[in-house]
Design an enzyme around this catalytic site. Sequence first.
Site, mmCIF file in Angstrom:
data_model
loop_
_atom_site.group_PDB
_atom_site.id
_atom_site.type_symbol
_atom_site.label_atom_id
_atom_site.label_comp_id
_atom_site.label_asym_id
_atom_site.label_seq_id
_atom_site.Cartn_x
_atom_site.Cartn_y
_atom_site.Cartn_z
ATOM 1 N N ARG A 39 0.832 -1.215 0.000
ATOM 2 C CA ARG A 39 0.000 0.000 0.000
ATOM 3 C C ARG A 39 0.863 1.260 0.000
ATOM 4 O O ARG A 39 0.467 2.280 -0.584
ATOM 5 C CB ARG A 39 -0.941 0.001 1.201
ATOM 6 C CG ARG A 39 -2.082 -0.968 0.988
ATOM 7 C CD ARG A 39 -3.047 -0.968 2.129
ATOM 8 N NE ARG A 39 -4.282 -1.609 1.710
ATOM 9 C CZ ARG A 39 -5.197 -2.051 2.536
ATOM 10 N NH1 ARG A 39 -5.036 -1.920 3.837
ATOM 11 N NH2 ARG A 39 -6.292 -2.616 2.083
ATOM 12 N N LYS A 205 -18.886 -16.190 2.390
ATOM 13 C CA LYS A 205 -20.299 -15.959 2.701
ATOM 14 C C LYS A 205 -21.064 -15.343 1.540
ATOM 15 O O LYS A 205 -20.659 -14.319 1.000
ATOM 16 C CB LYS A 205 -20.412 -15.024 3.909
ATOM 17 C CG LYS A 205 -19.957 -15.674 5.199
ATOM 18 C CD LYS A 205 -19.515 -14.633 6.196
ATOM 19 C CE LYS A 205 -20.585 -14.390 7.244
ATOM 20 N NZ LYS A 205 -20.269 -13.203 8.049
ATOM 21 N N GLY A 360 -9.960 -8.380 -0.615
ATOM 22 C CA GLY A 360 -8.746 -8.456 0.192
ATOM 23 C C GLY A 360 -8.091 -9.817 0.141
ATOM 24 O O GLY A 360 -6.897 -9.938 -0.148
ATOM 25 N N GLY A 383 -12.804 -4.037 0.663
ATOM 26 C CA GLY A 383 -14.184 -3.561 0.765
ATOM 27 C C GLY A 383 -14.538 -2.554 -0.319
ATOM 28 O O GLY A 383 -15.639 -2.559 -0.860
HETATM 29 P P1 ADP Z 1 -12.396 -11.571 -0.335
HETATM 30 O O1 ADP Z 1 -11.708 -10.999 0.886
HETATM 31 O O2 ADP Z 1 -11.442 -11.755 -1.480
HETATM 32 O O3 ADP Z 1 -13.608 -10.770 -0.714
HETATM 33 P P2 ADP Z 1 -13.864 -13.454 1.262
HETATM 34 O O4 ADP Z 1 -13.425 -12.758 2.516
HETATM 35 O O5 ADP Z 1 -15.279 -13.337 0.872
HETATM 36 O O6 ADP Z 1 -12.913 -13.036 0.039
HETATM 37 O O7 ADP Z 1 -13.591 -15.019 1.424
HETATM 38 C C1 ADP Z 1 -12.331 -15.541 1.675
HETATM 39 C C2 ADP Z 1 -12.406 -16.734 2.583
HETATM 40 O O8 ADP Z 1 -13.286 -17.721 2.080
HETATM 41 C C3 ADP Z 1 -11.064 -17.416 2.692
HETATM 42 O O9 ADP Z 1 -10.624 -17.315 4.029
HETATM 43 C C4 ADP Z 1 -11.340 -18.860 2.282
HETATM 44 O O10 ADP Z 1 -10.646 -19.794 3.073
HETATM 45 C C5 ADP Z 1 -12.825 -18.978 2.502
HETATM 46 N N1 ADP Z 1 -13.404 -20.085 1.720
HETATM 47 C C6 ADP Z 1 -13.586 -20.159 0.397
HETATM 48 N N2 ADP Z 1 -14.116 -21.338 0.046
HETATM 49 C C7 ADP Z 1 -14.291 -22.045 1.174
HETATM 50 C C8 ADP Z 1 -14.819 -23.348 1.482
HETATM 51 N N3 ADP Z 1 -15.259 -24.162 0.518
HETATM 52 N N4 ADP Z 1 -14.855 -23.717 2.776
HETATM 53 C C9 ADP Z 1 -14.412 -22.899 3.743
HETATM 54 N N5 ADP Z 1 -13.898 -21.681 3.522
HETATM 55 C C10 ADP Z 1 -13.839 -21.241 2.259
#
Ligand code: ADP
Length: 403
Positions: A39, A205, A360, A383
């Site tokens: 960053r 989620k 992130g 975010g």
């Molecule tokens: P980003 O920060 O890129 O938006 P998220 O925070 O929504 O992504 O999701 C990332 C998390 O999702 C990671 O910690 C990853 O381990 C978890 N994840 C993805 N697929 C699975 C799964 N099938 N089971 C458990 N955790 C998962």
Amino acid sequence: MPSAARTTIDAIEVSGKTVLVRVDFNVPISDGEISDDSRIRAAIPTIQSILDRGGSCVLMSHLGRPSGNGFESAFSLAPAAVRLSELLDRPVNLPSDDCLDDASRAAVASIGSGEVILLENLRFHAAEKKGDVDFAARLAIYGDVYCQDAFGAAHRADASMVAVPQAMEGRPRTAGRLLEAELKYLSGAIDSPERPFVAVLGGAKISDKLATIRHLAGRVDTLVVGGAMAFTLLRAMGHDTGRSLVEASMIEEARAIIDAVDATPTTLLLPVDFVCAAAPAAGVETTVSGPDIESGLMGLDIGPASINSFSAAVRAARTVVWNGPMGLFEIPPFDQGTLAITNAMIEATIAGATSVVGGGDTAAAVNDLGLGAGFTHVSTGGGASLRMLEGGPMPGVDTLDLA
Ligand code: ADP
Ligand code: MG
């Protein structure tokens, strides 16, 4: 929806002027050591552009979540000042432990052309997060020009993002190079994509990504959904998901969103198989099954058939946007789906597609693999990039004079 900035810091006369730059130096620090300085590096082009043209920089940022009752050493920007000084190869003055005290004000008042001041963590004042107008008015005195380059915070209405530029009305209020690039790629990809336009969503989620699905439905040609969030959709379609992560409270909403996507020309592409295990741990026995998963198992990554169909969709794209890992990528072997999407996106990029990574954890996954350079753009904002993909408001952009 903010569009790409046309008037940026490079178009502003800064010689002999002090530019108040909102940067995002919210870097990970442990024991006084910065573990990832990307960053800080990302802000260099803007700072250098100002200094090279005879301007001076007063930089302001937040770091972490201090209590807001004054200085706390764990949240000091001092390590960032040291790192920035190394990267710029010139002194960086952190004048005091309070961005508004006499020492800070005196330092800014006597700043000379080509000099750099970094103010201490804005969040040592609770007024920053509250968007406080009086706090902002005192910061606004520091600059002849306001420059917004903190993309990672641009979805927030904190004082330094909104009330400060509002208080500087009449003075130039513009975007830095990083913000310009983020807007160009994120809003450019979504608003005027070359087709086929493919979005890949994943992560933990579905509740985090509902607004994104809604916004992208009808805009993308193919919407690929992997990661744990796919299980809530599969459950809504009547599949067995075993012990995989499902948001039980979202199943009805998931049904509605599938119908909403079906009503548009967008094709929804879901996993057909998974790498499953009894527990999310390294070295566990894994099996491939799907789309139904037996009761004792968790789906922890997309399986080989899904990797094939997802990769084919990505390779065929001319524009591809990705947010959210395909599996529990932190624990091998559940990183293979995420790695496959990374490789497919890099192949698409080599073939001339525009590829953008937001989020992130997704950006961290790509950068940890050392493969960020293979994409057209890897967003610095988690975010904030998601907010852009949702088509939601960006308060830190809307106050700028970008027309
Ligand atoms: P980003 O920060 O890129 O938006 P998220 O925070 O929504 O992504 O999701 C990332 C998390 O999702 C990671 O910690 C990853 O381990 C978890 N994840 C993805 N697929 C699975 C799964 N099938 N089971 C458990 N955790 C998962
Ligand atoms: Mg995340």
